[in-house]
Design a protein around this motif. Structure first.
Motif, short mmCIF file in Angstrom:
data_model
loop_
_atom_site.label_atom_id
_atom_site.label_comp_id
_atom_site.label_asym_id
_atom_site.label_seq_id
_atom_site.Cartn_x
_atom_site.Cartn_y
_atom_site.Cartn_z
N TYR A 109 8.37 7.50 -7.29
CA TYR A 109 7.34 6.73 -6.61
C TYR A 109 6.58 5.79 -7.54
CZ TYR A 109 8.28 9.66 -2.59
OH TYR A 109 8.91 10.28 -1.54
N HIS A 112 9.24 2.87 -7.41
CA HIS A 112 9.86 2.55 -6.13
C HIS A 112 11.39 2.47 -6.27
CE1 HIS A 112 5.83 0.45 -5.09
NE2 HIS A 112 5.80 1.72 -4.76
N GLU A 202 2.22 -1.83 0.10
CA GLU A 202 1.07 -1.35 -0.67
C GLU A 202 -0.06 -2.37 -0.67
OE1 GLU A 202 2.97 1.81 -3.84
OE2 GLU A 202 2.69 -0.25 -4.50
N SER A 207 -3.28 0.62 -1.06
CA SER A 207 -3.12 1.97 -1.61
C SER A 207 -1.67 2.18 -2.00
CB SER A 207 -3.53 3.01 -0.56
OG SER A 207 -3.38 4.33 -1.04
N PRO A 208 -1.39 2.93 -3.07
CA PRO A 208 0.00 3.18 -3.48
C PRO A 208 0.73 4.13 -2.54
CG PRO A 208 -1.52 4.37 -4.91
CD PRO A 208 -2.36 3.48 -4.05
N THR A 210 2.93 7.21 -1.58
CA THR A 210 3.12 8.55 -2.16
C THR A 210 4.30 9.29 -1.53
OG1 THR A 210 1.53 9.47 -0.57
CG2 THR A 210 0.67 8.79 -2.74
N ARG A 211 4.84 8.77 -0.44
CA ARG A 211 6.01 9.41 0.19
C ARG A 211 6.77 8.39 1.00
NH1 ARG A 211 7.71 12.10 4.83
NH2 ARG A 211 9.07 13.90 4.47
N PHE A 230 0.59 7.07 2.12
CA PHE A 230 -0.13 6.41 1.04
C PHE A 230 -1.15 7.36 0.41
CE2 PHE A 230 1.45 3.21 3.90
CZ PHE A 230 1.91 2.20 3.08
N HIS A 231 -1.59 6.98 -0.77
CA HIS A 231 -2.60 7.80 -1.45
C HIS A 231 -3.85 7.91 -0.59
CE1 HIS A 231 -5.73 8.79 -4.45
NE2 HIS A 231 -4.77 9.51 -4.97
N LYS A 233 -5.42 8.78 2.50
CA LYS A 233 -4.90 9.69 3.52
C LYS A 233 -5.03 9.16 4.94
CE LYS A 233 -3.95 12.77 0.38
NZ LYS A 233 -2.56 13.01 -0.02
#
Length: 390
Positions: A109, A112, A202, A207-208, A210-211, A230-231, A233
């Motif tokens: 992650y 990417h 993003e 936000s980055p 995360t999944r 994303f980071h 939530k």
């Protein structure tokens, strides 16, 4: 200096790099983001090992499986976390239960990108589940798998057919403790294309990521979707394949690897023990099995593969099928698709744009000629001069 396979046919499997005794070969990304081998002429001793392990230069004969099944894991939670019927996880758990190691594709992650990594427990196995529609960097996975086998450790090596063919040729001879599991592969999309897509997602989210789950079943297994977390939530992304620009471009052959359009290991040439895929025709062939949560096609190609599948059947719902049905509904098992006519335009422009979505939408838009032809067809059908397609 040794000559490798032509670039248009090279799958980037990296077997040549792993086989070189002098470390004279490195995998380098080209302008499209795909990895290709580069030879250091000063270090090369022309031993020919790189050519001997190349699946493109040493094509095997087509095969047919020993047996074909439709199968789904009885654990519904596991199936929902998987792309198809959860069979890879069941096979992997058998290897882990023997103290073995499982190799497969996982997201990085931070970059990417997708990399081939190993898992030695259930917690690490989770990262290997699910399809990753980006070509994976093999890294040193072949060498790590060989080292484990030399110690007598059971190994399950999973990947695309070209990676399985590369692994088999790198090892050079059959390995009693090795189980190879491939997926029916449509094609390998460009890592550069995905990085551009992810960067745009993003920026929009602030936000980055995360999944990444490229085969989310929240919309339906048959109408799979791209799901991003994303980071932050409170932000999420979920779009079906018909609406997600990355999946649209992938399925339209807009930015897939050139060699995938003339794949040398289709028709089960890789030597894999087991082939897994979606059983797309399950609603007609075995309607009682279809709950829209995923069913796998399982092709047992070798006796070892048949034994491994038999060992997990207590945890599955299984129906015997036939190879003809798989070929009808999964044509990628035997046929490569041609590239999109605007593939060159995509790569000529992708490096200079940050609007991945706009570029894909524009290039996938039908030409004026195609739109006129389509309109003319509708008019003729209304006038009763042309019958609708059957």
């Amino acid at each position: 200096m040794i000559e490798l396979a032509a670039k248009t046919l090279c799958s980037g499997c990296a077997a040549c790099r792993a086989a070189c005794p002098r470390g004279a070969i490195a995998m380098k990304a080209d302008s499209e983001g795909f990895l290709y081998p580069e030879i250091d002429a000063k270090a090369c001793i022309s031993c020919g090992k790189c050519r001997r392990v190349c699946p493109v230069l040493n094509r095997l004969q087509p095969r047919e499986p020993l047996a074909v099944y439709a199968a789904r894991a009885n654990d519904t939670v596991l199936r929902l976390a998987s792309s198809s019927g959860g069979l890879f996880s069941l096979l992997a758990r058998q290897t882990l239960a023997k103290g073995g190691v499982v190799f497969g594709a996982a997201w990085d992650y931070a970059t990417h990108t997708v990399k081939i990594v190993s898992a030695r427990n259930e917690g690490e196995l989770a990262a290997l589940r699910g399809s990753k529609y980006v070509q994976a960097d093999v890294g040193v996975a072949y060498e790590e798998a060989r080292a484990a086998l030399q110690k007598g450790t059971p190994v399950l090596y999973s990947g695309t057919p070209c990676q399985i063919a590369a692994m088999n040729r790198f090892l050079g001879r059959p390995q009693a403790n090795l189980l190879t599991v491939e997926v029916i592969c449509h094609a390998a999309p460009s890592p550069l294309a995905f990085r551009k897509y992810a960067a745009q997602r993003e920026r929009e989210a602030g936000s980055p990521i995360t999944r990444i789950f490229s085969r989310s079943k929240k919309c339906s297994w048959k109408r799979y979707a791209m799901s991003l977390a994303f980071h932050a939530k409170d932000i999420a992304y979920l779009k079906p394949a018909s609406d997600d620009t990355f999946l649209r471009g992938f399925l339209a052959e807009l930015y897939n690897r050139t060699s995938c359009h003339a794949c040398s290991v289709r028709e089960l040439r890789s030597g894999a023990d087991i082939t897994l895929a979606d059983y797309w025709n399950v609603h007609q062939k075995f309607p009682a099995m279809d709950d829209d949560k995923g069913v796998s096609a399982v092709l047992a190609n070798t006796e070892k593969g048949a034994v491994a599948f038999a060992a997990i059947q207590a945890d599955c719902t299984v129906a015997a099928s036939d190879f003809a049905d798989i070929r009808r509904t999964n044509p990628a098992v035997y046929r490569s698709s041609p590239p999109h006519p605007r593939r060159g335009l995509f790569f000529a422009q992708i490096a200079q744009t940050d609007d991945f979505d706009a570029l894909v939408v524009r290039l996938l838009r039908p030409t004026l000629k195609a739109r006129i032809r389509r309109l003319g067809g509708r008019i003729l059908r209304k006038l009763g001069l042309r019958r609708p397609a059957a």
